[in-house]
Design an enzyme around this catalytic site. Structure first.
Site, mmCIF file in Angstrom:
data_model
loop_
_atom_site.group_PDB
_atom_site.id
_atom_site.type_symbol
_atom_site.label_atom_id
_atom_site.label_comp_id
_atom_site.label_asym_id
_atom_site.label_seq_id
_atom_site.Cartn_x
_atom_site.Cartn_y
_atom_site.Cartn_z
ATOM 1 N N ALA A 41 49.102 -2.965 11.367
ATOM 2 C CA ALA A 41 49.356 -2.356 12.675
ATOM 3 C C ALA A 41 49.446 -3.387 13.795
ATOM 4 O O ALA A 41 50.223 -3.227 14.742
ATOM 5 C CB ALA A 41 48.262 -1.341 12.981
ATOM 6 N N GLU A 43 50.796 -6.167 13.802
ATOM 7 C CA GLU A 43 52.086 -6.871 13.827
ATOM 8 C C GLU A 43 53.221 -6.011 14.400
ATOM 9 O O GLU A 43 54.305 -6.519 14.677
ATOM 10 C CB GLU A 43 52.470 -7.315 12.409
ATOM 11 C CG GLU A 43 51.774 -8.599 11.955
ATOM 12 C CD GLU A 43 50.323 -8.354 11.634
ATOM 13 O OE1 GLU A 43 50.016 -7.367 10.924
ATOM 14 O OE2 GLU A 43 49.478 -9.140 12.098
ATOM 15 N N GLU A 71 33.660 -1.373 7.396
ATOM 16 C CA GLU A 71 32.223 -1.612 7.627
ATOM 17 C C GLU A 71 31.951 -2.278 8.970
ATOM 18 O O GLU A 71 30.807 -2.318 9.431
ATOM 19 C CB GLU A 71 31.672 -2.523 6.505
ATOM 20 C CG GLU A 71 31.757 -1.920 5.125
ATOM 21 C CD GLU A 71 31.365 -2.930 4.050
ATOM 22 O OE1 GLU A 71 31.227 -2.536 2.890
ATOM 23 O OE2 GLU A 71 31.208 -4.124 4.403
ATOM 24 N N HIS A 74 36.013 -4.276 13.246
ATOM 25 C CA HIS A 74 37.430 -4.649 13.235
ATOM 26 C C HIS A 74 38.331 -3.433 13.451
ATOM 27 O O HIS A 74 39.371 -3.523 14.115
ATOM 28 C CB HIS A 74 37.781 -5.348 11.912
ATOM 29 C CG HIS A 74 39.095 -6.041 11.967
ATOM 30 N ND1 HIS A 74 40.037 -5.926 10.979
ATOM 31 C CD2 HIS A 74 39.624 -6.864 12.905
ATOM 32 C CE1 HIS A 74 41.093 -6.628 11.305
ATOM 33 N NE2 HIS A 74 40.882 -7.217 12.462
HETATM 34 N N1 LIG Z 1 42.384 -2.870 8.615
HETATM 35 C C1 LIG Z 1 43.698 -2.520 8.850
HETATM 36 C C2 LIG Z 1 44.646 -3.447 9.272
HETATM 37 N N2 LIG Z 1 44.270 -4.743 9.449
HETATM 38 C C3 LIG Z 1 45.241 -5.819 9.450
HETATM 39 C C4 LIG Z 1 45.838 -6.074 10.839
HETATM 40 O O1 LIG Z 1 46.690 -5.016 11.240
HETATM 41 C C5 LIG Z 1 46.673 -7.365 10.772
HETATM 42 O O2 LIG Z 1 47.718 -7.192 9.821
HETATM 43 C C6 LIG Z 1 45.825 -8.548 10.389
HETATM 44 O O3 LIG Z 1 44.727 -8.639 11.287
HETATM 45 C C7 LIG Z 1 46.629 -9.850 10.419
HETATM 46 O O4 LIG Z 1 47.138 -10.084 11.688
HETATM 47 N N3 LIG Z 1 45.919 -3.083 9.510
HETATM 48 C C8 LIG Z 1 46.321 -1.773 9.327
HETATM 49 O O5 LIG Z 1 47.497 -1.443 9.549
HETATM 50 N N4 LIG Z 1 45.401 -0.846 8.914
HETATM 51 C C9 LIG Z 1 44.102 -1.176 8.660
HETATM 52 O O6 LIG Z 1 43.272 -0.296 8.275
HETATM 53 C C1 LIG Z 2 40.345 -1.301 10.046
HETATM 54 C C2 LIG Z 2 40.051 -2.544 9.365
HETATM 55 O O1 LIG Z 2 40.300 -3.638 9.837
HETATM 56 C C3 LIG Z 2 39.284 -2.426 8.121
HETATM 57 O O2 LIG Z 2 40.157 -2.252 7.029
HETATM 58 C C4 LIG Z 2 38.461 -3.668 7.900
HETATM 59 O O3 LIG Z 2 37.429 -3.297 7.055
HETATM 60 P P1 LIG Z 2 36.001 -3.955 7.290
HETATM 61 O O4 LIG Z 2 35.567 -3.566 8.698
HETATM 62 O O5 LIG Z 2 35.125 -3.302 6.231
HETATM 63 O O6 LIG Z 2 36.179 -5.430 7.134
#
Ligand SMILES: Nc1c(NC[C@H](O)[C@H](O)[C@H](O)CO)[nH]c(=O)[nH]c1=O
Ligand SMILES: CC(=O)[C@@H](O)COP(=O)(O)O
Length: 144
Positions: A41, A43, A71, A74
């Site tokens: 998301a 990006e 967890e 983030h």
């Molecule tokens: N945790 C989720 C992410 N995390 C990744 C970030 O969006 C991004 O790609 C990364 O930080 C590298 O820049 N993305 C999602 O779309 N959904 C998630 O649950």
């Molecule tokens: C929404 C997120 O970034 C998630 O997937 C990351 O998981 P965590 O908070 O357990 O590292």
């Protein structure tokens, strides 16, 4: 209408469901559709900004993705920053953007919002783009 659909494929199955709903709406409207895949998301806003700076002249953008709480904190940042960046683009650059990034607590909630025969958030985001394009067209016409 030339529409760019940007799909964050962090959760591939859920993203496919969101995309199915969005494409059904856009195809029904006869839109010219370009699809783009990004990792997550966070990006999506850059992809839109970069596309807008290019020469393809998109009339609107559909952002599709799924963020599921983990967890740590983030989740909060991914949700807030992706939404904030899309809103900044929409307002500061006057772009037509439908936000179909679902932010949920678990996969059950994600599927309920992604499936086109349930809450169909992908279709809703696509329809929001079509409605905003119609509104902009109406606003650009001379007052009667
Ligand atoms: N945790 C989720 C992410 N995390 C990744 C970030 O969006 C991004 O790609 C990364 O930080 C590298 O820049 N993305 C999602 O779309 N959904 C998630 O649950
Ligand atoms: C929404 C997120 O970034 C998630 O997937 C990351 O998981 P965590 O908070 O357990 O590292």
């Amino acid at each position: 209408m030339n529409i760019l659909v940007i799909e964050a494929r962090y959760y591939k199955g859920v993203s496919d469901a969101l995309l199915e709903g969005a494409l059904a709406v856009l195809q029904e409207a006869g839109a010219s559709i370009t699809k783009l895949t990004v990792p997550g998301a966070l990006e999506i806003p850059h992809a839109i900004a970069y596309a807008e700076a290019g020469s393809q002249n998109f009339d609107g953008y559909v952002a599709l993705g799924c963020v599921i709480r983990g967890e740590t904190t983030h989740y909060d940042y991914v949700c807030q920053e992706s939404a904030r960046a899309l809103m900044d683009l929409a307002v500061d650059k006057a772009l037509v953007i439908g936000n179909g990034i679902i932010t949920v607590e678990n996969e059950d909630q994600a599927w309920a919002r992604a499936k086109s025969n349930q809450k169909d958030k992908g279709g809703f985001a696509a329809n929001a783009v079509l409605e905003m394009i119609r509104i902009r067209t109406a606003l650009s016409e001379p007052a009667t």
